[in-house]
Design an enzyme around this catalytic site. Structure first.
Site, PDB file in Angstrom:
ATOM      1  N   ASP A  37       6.040  14.917  23.513  1.00 38.59           N
ATOM      2  CA  ASP A  37       6.066  13.574  24.087  1.00 38.59           C
ATOM      3  C   ASP A  37       4.772  12.800  23.805  1.00 38.59           C
ATOM      4  OD1 ASP A  37       4.503  15.169  25.625  1.00 38.59           O
ATOM      5  OD2 ASP A  37       5.421  14.623  27.545  1.00 38.59           O
ATOM      6  N   HIS A 239      -4.884  10.889  -3.848  1.00 38.03           N
ATOM      7  CA  HIS A 239      -4.618  10.598  -2.434  1.00 38.03           C
ATOM      8  C   HIS A 239      -5.030  11.755  -1.522  1.00 38.03           C
ATOM      9  CE1 HIS A 239      -1.564   7.250  -3.552  1.00 38.03           C
ATOM     10  NE2 HIS A 239      -2.809   6.825  -3.567  1.00 38.03           N
ATOM     11  N   ASP A 256     -12.655   6.517  -0.291  1.00 35.64           N
ATOM     12  CA  ASP A 256     -11.740   5.371  -0.307  1.00 35.64           C
ATOM     13  C   ASP A 256     -11.382   5.116   1.151  1.00 35.64           C
ATOM     14  OD1 ASP A 256      -9.684   3.549  -0.571  1.00 35.64           O
ATOM     15  OD2 ASP A 256      -8.735   4.581  -2.266  1.00 35.64           O
ATOM     16  N   ASP A 267      -9.889  -2.480   1.723  1.00 32.43           N
ATOM     17  CA  ASP A 267      -9.562  -1.291   0.927  1.00 32.43           C
ATOM     18  C   ASP A 267     -10.652  -1.134  -0.131  1.00 32.43           C
ATOM     19  OD1 ASP A 267      -8.448   0.735  -0.521  1.00 32.43           O
ATOM     20  OD2 ASP A 267      -6.666  -0.371  -1.160  1.00 32.43           O
ATOM     21  N   HIS A 346      -3.788   5.394 -13.039  1.00 30.40           N
ATOM     22  CA  HIS A 346      -3.197   4.436 -12.077  1.00 30.40           C
ATOM     23  C   HIS A 346      -3.451   3.002 -12.526  1.00 30.40           C
ATOM     24  CE1 HIS A 346      -7.215   3.741 -10.388  1.00 30.40           C
ATOM     25  NE2 HIS A 346      -7.371   5.046 -10.240  1.00 30.40           N
ATOM     26  N   HIS A 350      -3.847  -3.902  -6.484  1.00 27.96           N
ATOM     27  CA  HIS A 350      -2.630  -4.276  -5.762  1.00 27.96           C
ATOM     28  C   HIS A 350      -2.963  -5.435  -4.833  1.00 27.96           C
ATOM     29  CE1 HIS A 350      -4.493  -2.057  -2.419  1.00 27.96           C
ATOM     30  NE2 HIS A 350      -4.694  -1.064  -3.259  1.00 27.96           N
ATOM     31  N   HIS A 357      -1.214  -1.948   0.705  1.00 29.29           N
ATOM     32  CA  HIS A 357      -0.530  -2.342  -0.524  1.00 29.29           C
ATOM     33  C   HIS A 357       0.370  -3.485  -0.093  1.00 29.29           C
ATOM     34  CE1 HIS A 357      -1.083   2.006  -2.187  1.00 29.29           C
ATOM     35  NE2 HIS A 357      -2.180   1.303  -2.223  1.00 29.29           N
ATOM     36  N   GLU A 380      -9.714  -1.855  -9.016  1.00 31.47           N
ATOM     37  CA  GLU A 380     -10.130  -0.474  -8.779  1.00 31.47           C
ATOM     38  C   GLU A 380      -9.863   0.476  -9.946  1.00 31.47           C
ATOM     39  OE1 GLU A 380      -7.509   1.628  -6.069  1.00 31.47           O
ATOM     40  OE2 GLU A 380      -6.381  -0.213  -5.709  1.00 31.47           O
ATOM     41  N   TYR A 384     -10.870  10.125 -14.052  1.00 29.33           N
ATOM     42  CA  TYR A 384     -10.762  11.405 -13.348  1.00 29.33           C
ATOM     43  C   TYR A 384     -10.663  12.533 -14.366  1.00 29.33           C
ATOM     44  CZ  TYR A 384      -9.357   7.784 -10.114  1.00 29.33           C
ATOM     45  OH  TYR A 384      -9.317   6.618  -9.392  1.00 29.33           O
ATOM     46  N   ARG A 402     -13.951   6.324  -8.883  1.00 29.05           N
ATOM     47  CA  ARG A 402     -13.206   5.070  -8.725  1.00 29.05           C
ATOM     48  C   ARG A 402     -14.139   4.093  -8.029  1.00 29.05           C
ATOM     49  NH1 ARG A 402      -8.946   6.914  -6.644  1.00 29.05           N
ATOM     50  NH2 ARG A 402      -9.218   6.610  -4.412  1.00 29.05           N
ATOM     51  N   GLU A 404     -13.795   0.355  -6.179  1.00 21.03           N
ATOM     52  CA  GLU A 404     -12.758  -0.583  -5.730  1.00 21.03           C
ATOM     53  C   GLU A 404     -13.354  -1.648  -4.823  1.00 21.03           C
ATOM     54  OE1 GLU A 404      -9.862   1.240  -3.091  1.00 21.03           O
ATOM     55  OE2 GLU A 404      -8.398  -0.335  -3.510  1.00 21.03           O
TER      56      GLU A 404
HETATM   57 CA    CA Z   1      -7.988   2.250  -2.020  1.00 23.21          CA
END
Ligand code: CA
Length: 435
Positions: A37, A239, A256, A267, A346, A350, A357, A380, A384, A402, A404
């Site tokens: 719950d 991710h 990130d 972001d 990638h 975005h 996103h 971004e 890698y 990365r 961004e």
């Molecule tokens: Ca990001």
């Protein structure tokens, strides 16, 4: 930062786009259970909040365009006994008073009231396909009208996606929205800088994630998405959210993370050496990504195509990887065959807004859309190189980088609203580990 008037203006704009003889039904989903719950913290549906500014669960907004356009809300009724447990509710009266809604009813009346509100409406706009229970509820109301056809009752005949209209509205940010996003950017900047200052070899990734969370929460914000704090090999996992490994001397840390303020996201990604000094190889890759990011950001201006930043980033990254020998061959051929995707798999960005996103089409009539003032996006690029990458010398392994930033398309070009967060090699080397 976004006032009541703006929410009302959004409703009337949407109603104008829908046209007379139509109706929109937008639902605020109920609480989600985490386990047993225990509930997840409640985050309003972006479209529902965009139109109402109302953040309680179990509510339904009904918009009826026409000469006497009306906004109607069904919401949780006041209930002193319940409110002792779960906090104050606006109730129908409060919704009309505090949210400039024309009429409001307890949510329990929804089933009874809806058929009568739908009678005579030709087009029914909703967010079909998001919640199958709600979809069935909508069609149960429609069916109740259909069986009364002989009595002159008219059921809607067209079922349209209200999100298609809202997506385009949400894509262009108002000054109030931009102000809110600047605040999210500012808090995000503080968090990233704090992480740079406190990161140390031997620390756990979750300690850095906690530092970031602390800054967000202290500022009254939350995270817009689970923070990614990936060190060493984890910097190559796009991710990665486990954030449970020790951070080693000599490795990179990729963070990130972005704050959310009043349902608007930032972001941002930064990558830096955990011990405060880039190795030769780390620096070589970092400089390529940084150069690619800067060149890509320059492509953000009104009239330019959506994919112009990506094309530029690919060009710079391919050139850079050729120079250090990680790619071989002709740049044009590498770009055409997309063999660079081994290292940069990638896209370059975005839309950014209420959803990290964010909504809004990227193509119109199958062609990339053009930037317009008021659009907000991320830029971004990344490189890698996981361990055991075929044909890549070991010295390059476990480098994941990365960078961004959040970019506003302005009337004349762009503005990087996250520019306060250091990204130059020298800036990072003098900041990391210096509390
Ligand atoms: Ca990001």
């Amino acid at each position: 930062m976004i006032n009541l008037k703006e929410f009302a203006q959004r409703r009337s704009r949407l109603m104008k786009l829908m046209g007379a003889g139509s109706v929109a039904i937008v639902m605020a989903p109920p609480h989600l259970l985490r386990n047993a719950d225990v509930e997840y913290p409640y985050r309003p549906d972006s479209n529902f909040y965009y139109l109402s500014g109302f953040d309680e669960p179990d509510a339904v907004l009904v918009l009826l365009p026409g000469k006497t356009a009306r906004s109607i809300m069904f919401c949780q009724d006041r209930n002193p006994e319940q409110e002792i447990w779960t906090g104050a509710r606006a109730g129908p009266e409060g919704v009309c008073r505090d949210y400039a809604i024309d009429e409001a009813f307890p949510i329990e009346m929804l089933d009874n009231k809806m058929p009568e509100l739908l009678d005579g409406c030709t087009s029914l706009y909703s967010m079909y396909g998001r919640n199958s229970n709600f979809d069935s509820q909508i069609f149960s109301w429609v069916n109740r009208l259909r069986v009364k056809n002989r009595m002159g009752v008219k059921a809607p005949v067209a079922f349209c996606d209200v999100a298609a209209l809202l997506n385009e509205m949400r894509l262009i940010k108002s000054s109030g929205e931009i102000k809110t996003m600047r605040r999210a950017a500012k808090i995000t900047a503080e968090a990233h800088i704090q992480a740079m200052r406190t990161a140390r070899p031997g620390q756990m990734e979750f300690e850095v994630a906690a530092d970031i969370q602390h800054v967000f929460n202290k500022a009254g914000a939350t995270f817009a998405y689970q923070s990614i704090v990936g060190s060493g090999a984890n910097s190559c996992v796009l991710h990665y959210i486990n954030n449970n490994q020790a951070m080693n001397d000599g490795d990179l840390l990729l963070i990130d993370a972005g704050a959310e303020v009043n349902c608007y996201a930032a972001d941002v990604t930064r990558t830096f050496p955990i011990n405060g000094r880039f190795s030769k190889e780390q620096k070589a890759i970092y400089e390529i990504v940084l150069q690619a990011q800067k060149a890509a950001i320059k492509q953000v201006k009104p009239g330019n195509l959506w994919n112009a930043p990506h094309k530029m980033a690919v060009k710079v990254i391919v050139r850079g990887l050729l120079k250090i020998g990680l790619l071989k061959g002709e740049p044009e051929k590498i770009i055409k065959s997309e063999s660079f995707k081994k290292f940069f798999m990638h896209g370059t960005g975005h839309w950014l807004g209420m959803d990290v996103h964010d909504v809004g089409d990227y193509k119109i009539n199958r062609r990339w859309r053009r930037f317009e003032p008021g659009m907000m996006l991320t830029v971004e690029p990344g490189i890698y190189i996981p361990a055991n990458s075929r044909g890549v010398a070991k010295k390059w392994w476990n480098i994941g980088i990365r960078i961004e930033d959040d970019i506003l398309v302005s009337k004349t070009g762009h503005e990087v609203i996250t520019s306060k967060i250091p990204k130059e090699v020298s800036e990072l080397e003098s900041l990391v580990g210096h509390n």
